[in-house]
Design an enzyme around this catalytic site. Structure first.
Site, PDB file in Angstrom:
ATOM      1  N   ASP A  11       0.867  -1.184   0.000  1.00  0.00           N
ATOM      2  CA  ASP A  11       0.000   0.000   0.000  1.00  0.00           C
ATOM      3  C   ASP A  11       0.898   1.226   0.000  1.00  0.00           C
ATOM      4  O   ASP A  11       1.626   1.474   0.967  1.00  0.00           O
ATOM      5  CB  ASP A  11      -0.907  -0.018   1.225  1.00  0.00           C
ATOM      6  CG  ASP A  11      -2.090   0.932   1.090  1.00  0.00           C
ATOM      7  OD1 ASP A  11      -2.125   1.702   0.115  1.00  0.00           O
ATOM      8  OD2 ASP A  11      -2.977   0.897   1.961  1.00  0.00           O
ATOM      9  N   ASP A 105      -2.590   2.263  -6.268  1.00  0.00           N
ATOM     10  CA  ASP A 105      -1.554   2.305  -5.231  1.00  0.00           C
ATOM     11  C   ASP A 105      -1.570   1.097  -4.302  1.00  0.00           C
ATOM     12  O   ASP A 105      -0.946   1.134  -3.241  1.00  0.00           O
ATOM     13  CB  ASP A 105      -1.705   3.581  -4.409  1.00  0.00           C
ATOM     14  CG  ASP A 105      -3.064   3.666  -3.700  1.00  0.00           C
ATOM     15  OD1 ASP A 105      -3.990   2.936  -4.105  1.00  0.00           O
ATOM     16  OD2 ASP A 105      -3.200   4.469  -2.767  1.00  0.00           O
ATOM     17  N   GLU A 106      -2.232   0.020  -4.691  1.00  0.00           N
ATOM     18  CA  GLU A 106      -2.388  -1.100  -3.771  1.00  0.00           C
ATOM     19  C   GLU A 106      -2.454  -2.406  -4.550  1.00  0.00           C
ATOM     20  O   GLU A 106      -3.102  -2.483  -5.596  1.00  0.00           O
ATOM     21  CB  GLU A 106      -3.665  -0.901  -2.955  1.00  0.00           C
ATOM     22  CG  GLU A 106      -3.905  -1.922  -1.884  1.00  0.00           C
ATOM     23  CD  GLU A 106      -5.205  -1.647  -1.126  1.00  0.00           C
ATOM     24  OE1 GLU A 106      -5.473  -2.397  -0.170  1.00  0.00           O
ATOM     25  OE2 GLU A 106      -5.947  -0.715  -1.489  1.00  0.00           O
TER      26      GLU A 106
END
Length: 466
Positions: A11, A105-106
């Protein structure tokens, strides 16, 4: 369930805001808030410096401004974020063929599938190296969680924030979960959390103690069984490399409600064109056209129409969206409009023939129109000439000046635009103000971020249960 902590969850830390800080030297260490800046805008993300003031994602932007009036407020630059995301996802794919992106983003990574980790020690070394590689390539930081399941890996990465690494040793999961809030578990939102609290259940350990039968009685069979299994740290969901796209859609929220029916129609047409652009960009076509309308009173209506075959023809999507709009009463005003396409299929030769027939039909219909229709339309255009579009300068977006070089917009209004001239690898730059129509100033593409070194990638590491 596997016996080694070889599922990794990454993350990125405050991703949008961190990317803006990396791109803008003058904002490093400052409160940065990214999101919609209009009266109805919301916070997409904010830097850790802004969180000190109580700002958080999904907060109304007006509330954020009250809490942090001196923060930098920026419009998102999704093109830049996608570019950085591709770099990060490339690093993850170097570790394993099984990478499951959840957002820009993960992502989850199955390290065992890539033979890059097989036990706790090798998993920890892989996580440490990944964090260093991300910092070196992008200049940004990411938090890493390592565990034997997806649920626990995600919990570990949350504990690692910001800029850390947490590994949960197999066999210690239930002890770790027991004191945590029930809201820690996936699928437990405010409503379920309140329902459990009224039954005297506030921690994960209390869910396990209550037993499956009690959970089923409280929440129903499907939810109760799943929640009880998670409380026992049972999660056998695999990392899935590809997720099928179920729909493609675009929507806009308006600062002021739209009351003019003609304007509403024009907005729907514009959204339909944008939707088709995304559809074609993904090499997809679809059969079902969906219209979404949120009215002045926050009531949301959706209408859909299923075509005979898949299409990515903008004319077909526009016409279907227009037909759907006719069934919606917009008298009181509209605050949000959206157009989507579902029932997706890969673009095929069959689609070409279907679109050719549609185009031919449209051409035939146009040929049957009386000549005076074109003249009347032309007269209407003459009566209402289109004014030249004024250039819009969005806060945070890149610009280039013929004399001063690359910079970004700090703010604009009243015929002026203020620009700070700096680049990712420069010192904080000077600020200058220009007329908004200055011919020497133009919109520019974002510059690539420069990795500022891997730093000490050993900082912020922890093993839980070791």
């Amino acid at each position: 369930m596997r016996t080694a902590p070889t599922i990794l969850h990454l993350d990125m830390d405050a991703f949008y805001a961190s990317a803006e800080q990396a791109a803008k030297p003058s904002l490093r260490g400052k409160a940065v808030i990214v999101g919609g800046l209009g009266p109805r805008g919301v916070v997409a993300t904010c830097s850790y410096e802004a969180r000190v003031f109580g700002v958080h994602s999904a907060m109304p932007m007006a509330q954020a401004r009250r809490l942090a009036p001196n923060a930098a407020y920026l419009v998102p630059r999704f093109g830049l974020y996608r570019d950085i995301s591709e770099q990060v996802m490339g690093l993850l794919r170097d570790l394993s063929p099984l990478v499951e992106p959840l957002s820009l983003d993960e992502a989850f990574v199955d390290l065992e599938a890539g033979q890059t980790a097989w036990d706790a020690e090798s998993a920890q070394l892989t996580g440490v190296k990944l964090r260093g590689d991300i910092r070196a390539v992008t200049g940004l930081t990411g938090s890493v969680g390592l565990a034997a399941s997806k649920m626990l890996a995600k919990i570990a990465s949350e504990q690692a924030k910001p800029d850390g690494l947490v590994l949960i040793e197999p066999g210690t999961e239930r002890e770790l979960l027991a004191p945590m809030s029930v809201r820690t578990l996936p699928g437990v939102g405010p409503a379920t959390g309140d329902h459990l609290r009224r039954a005297g259940i506030t921690t994960v350990g209390e869910i396990a103690e209550a037993g499956e039968d009690e959970l089923v009685r409280l929440l129903g069979k499907a939810h109760g069984v799943a929640l009880y299994a998670m409380a026992l740290a049972h999660d056998v969901r695999p990392v899935v490399a590809e997720r099928d796209t179920k729909s493609v859609s675009v929507e806009d929220t308006y600062d002021v409600d739209i009351h003019d029916r003609v304007r509403v129609r024009m907005e729907v047409q514009r959204l339909a064109d944008r939707c088709v652009g995304r559809l074609r960009g993904a090499h997809l076509s679809g059969r079902t056209i969906v219209l979404k309308v949120r009215r002045y009173d926050f009531s949301t209506l959706t209408r859909s129409e299923t075509l005979r075959g898949p299409t990515d023809d903008p004319a077909v999507v526009r016409e279907a969206a227009a037909r759907l709009l006719e069934s919606v009463d917009t008298t009181g005003g509209v605050r949000l409009l959206g157009v989507g396409v579902s029932g997706l299929a890969d673009y095929t030769q069959e689609d070409l023939f279907a679109q050719a027939r549609t185009a031919a039909a449209a051409a035939a219909a146009a040929a049957e129109e009386p000549e005076h229709a074109e003249k009347e339309e032309a007269e209407e255009v003459v009566e209402e000439p289109v004014a030249p579009a004024e250039r819009r300068w969005h806060a945070g977006h890149d610009v280039r000046h013929a004399e001063f070089g690359h910079g970004w917009v700090q703010g604009s209004g009243l015929g002026r635009v203020t620009v700070r001239f700096e680049t990712p690898d420069s010192l904080p730059g000077r600020v200058r103000t220009f007329r908004s129509d200055d011919p020497l100033l133009e919109v520019a593409e974002p510059l690539p971020l420069v990795g500022r070194g891997a730093g000490d990638s050993g900082v912020g590491e922890a093993v839980v249960g070791g």
